[in-house]
Design an enzyme around this catalytic site. Structure first.
Site, PDB file in Angstrom:
ATOM      1  CE  LYS B  56       6.967  26.713  13.816  1.00 36.37           C
ATOM      2  NZ  LYS B  56       7.326  26.971  12.233  1.00 36.37           N
ATOM      3  CD  GLN B 100       5.588  26.026   9.441  1.00 31.12           C
ATOM      4  OE1 GLN B 100       5.645  27.079  10.860  1.00 31.12           O
ATOM      5  NE2 GLN B 100       6.197  25.192   9.059  1.00 31.12           N
ATOM      6  CG  ASP B 123      11.195  30.398   9.986  1.00 25.11           C
ATOM      7  OD1 ASP B 123      11.588  29.981  11.046  1.00 25.11           O
ATOM      8  OD2 ASP B 123      10.604  30.498   9.333  1.00 25.11           O
TER       9      ASP B 123
END
Lengths: 297, 297
Positions: B56, B100, B123
């Site tokens: 990422k 995460q 997200d």
């Protein structure tokens, strides 16, 4: 094989729930030193909406919930509607806000619903409350799907593993009931106006549980029904002769007798919707007053 | 009838998207007088998470997005994690917050995600953003489902009316892709660990589109595939011999040749996920800086 289909008595399940709620409301009102209070917003003068609101006010009164209805003229603009919602959000005496739909065409229900504090959103239509259903940890659940889940539970029908067809993909019914049933481990197919008709028929024919919520009189035919299926009818359609019918052909389904159980229209899902509005109001009140709710799904 | 199955090149679609994004980021950074900035939170030292975060960060750097990674020790408590998220919410230089997953067992991902400002939730896992998908008006969409929708679009596969099976009911993939496909007028069935296996096989056999997201190597068998089906594989499973495979038996599906199209693993859905994280970051940046986004679904 013809058997006798069980007619699911939504009215009785709703009355049982209301009985429990009345008792609970007495307790929590005493504890909080005040009664739960619901604010209803009606814009314009849709006659069906007025009838629904009268039902809701009556149920609230019977249970010991205060209610106040704000009637706005049909030409209300979005800003004024939003401002009323904001005022109700900030009013600590108001525990639940119900925006009666449909709104006049010049108003956006999406924008209006977004203004409602999710903790006061007793219709469960705010995206935050819908999203909580997707996470598997719902709080305020739209009233009709919530009622359907209780009806299944009341008759000991466990959705786990059941092949299920939901007909309709609305935010009010189809989508949230599909999510709730998926959470309850049913195998769910959502059908809608763009589904191929033969796919729809094939899928209903294989389904142990059918939820119809499309607003088309007698749409689901008796010959589509699998032996032993459970049929839940959310539709309320008035025929030209004045008769009320659902989305499922109740009479012929009863005659064929293949279904294990079926909801009538009226007297099936309808009464459960209003009862669950009361339940959501109690839940919102408890969370606002005590920081938690004693009510489980 | 044996045909040649088209192998869907997710990597190329992702690279095309990143190429467009790079150009757009140059423009909007100039307009705003600053670059988009992504904050990544890693708790503990899960090795797979570190690899994902490295991917990422690399993608962000290539595209002109600043990024900063906050590494917290494995014994971080919920309060400290929540406080970091609140700080990042308030930090105007941060446009996107990525937590995460998975978190160490003592931390609740649900509680942590609820702290994220939905406008910075790149997200797309906050209940508000999930709920917006259910309303048919999504804003920030979980990256993998978003990537799948783009892949279908890139190959001109219109989901409308397609009989579709989604295998998996996670908040990350199964549920949101089912909602997005329903919005796009597919007829969707969600299968999961509690679905009966014969129902699952029967439904896959009738499906024009299959999305597999359960994390079981080669679970979907070649003999279940309908002629002309489109197969999208979200699984990434490492076999004992080190080989990476998906949830669909790619090799035998290719041999049988019944599928119209199939995604490989790796090189299918995976690269699209990272590219859509970048897209969401750009979208969040635009909304925060200009009040709107030029990016459509």
């Amino acid at each position: 094989m013809t058997q006798e289909s069980l007619i699911l008595n939504g009215k009785k399940v709703a009355n049982d729930l209301k009985h429990c709620l009345k008792h609970k409301i007495t307790q929590i009102s005493e504890k909080a030193g005040k009664k739960p209070k619901l604010a209803v917003i009606l814009v314009g003068d849709n006659n069906a909406s007025k009838v629904y609101i009268a039902h809701k006010e009556k149920a609230a009164q019977e249970l010991g919930i205060s209610s106040i209805t704000h009637c706005l003229p049909a030409d209300t603009d979005q800003k004024d509607l939003n401002n009323l919602i904001k005022t109700l959000n900030e009013d600590e005496t108001i525990n639940g806000i119900l925006l009666q739909l449909p709104l006049p065409a010049n108003l956006s229900p999406d924008i209006a619903i977004l203004q409602i504090n999710p903790l006061k959103d007793v219709d469960g239509l705010h995206p935050f409350n819908l999203g909580l259903i997707m996470t598997g940890k719902p709080n305020l659940i739209p009233c009709t799907p919530f009622g359907i889940m209780r009806l299944l539970q009341a008759y000991n029908f466990n959705p786990k593993g059941l092949k299920t067809t939901v007909i309709g993909r609305s935010r009010l019914v189809g989508k949230p009931i599909a999510e709730l049933l998926t959470n309850a481990s049913a195998t769910v197919t959502i059908m809608h106006s763009k589904s191929r008709l033969n796919d729809l028929i094939d899928t209903v024919k294989q389904s142990d549980l059918v939820i119809a919520a499309i607003g088309q009189p007698n749409f689901v035919k008796a010959e589509w029904i699998k032996d032993g299926a459970i049929l839940i009818d959310v539709g309320i359609n008035r025929l030209d002769d004045g008769k009320l019918v659902g989305d499922i052909d109740f009479e012929n389904c009863l005659k064929e007798g293949k279904a294990k159980a079926i909801t009538p229209v009226p007297g099936g899902v309808g009464p459960l919707t209003v009862a669950h509005l009361m339940l959501n109001t109690v839940k919102a009140f408890e969370i606002q007053c005590f920081g938690y709710s004693s009510i489980e799904l």
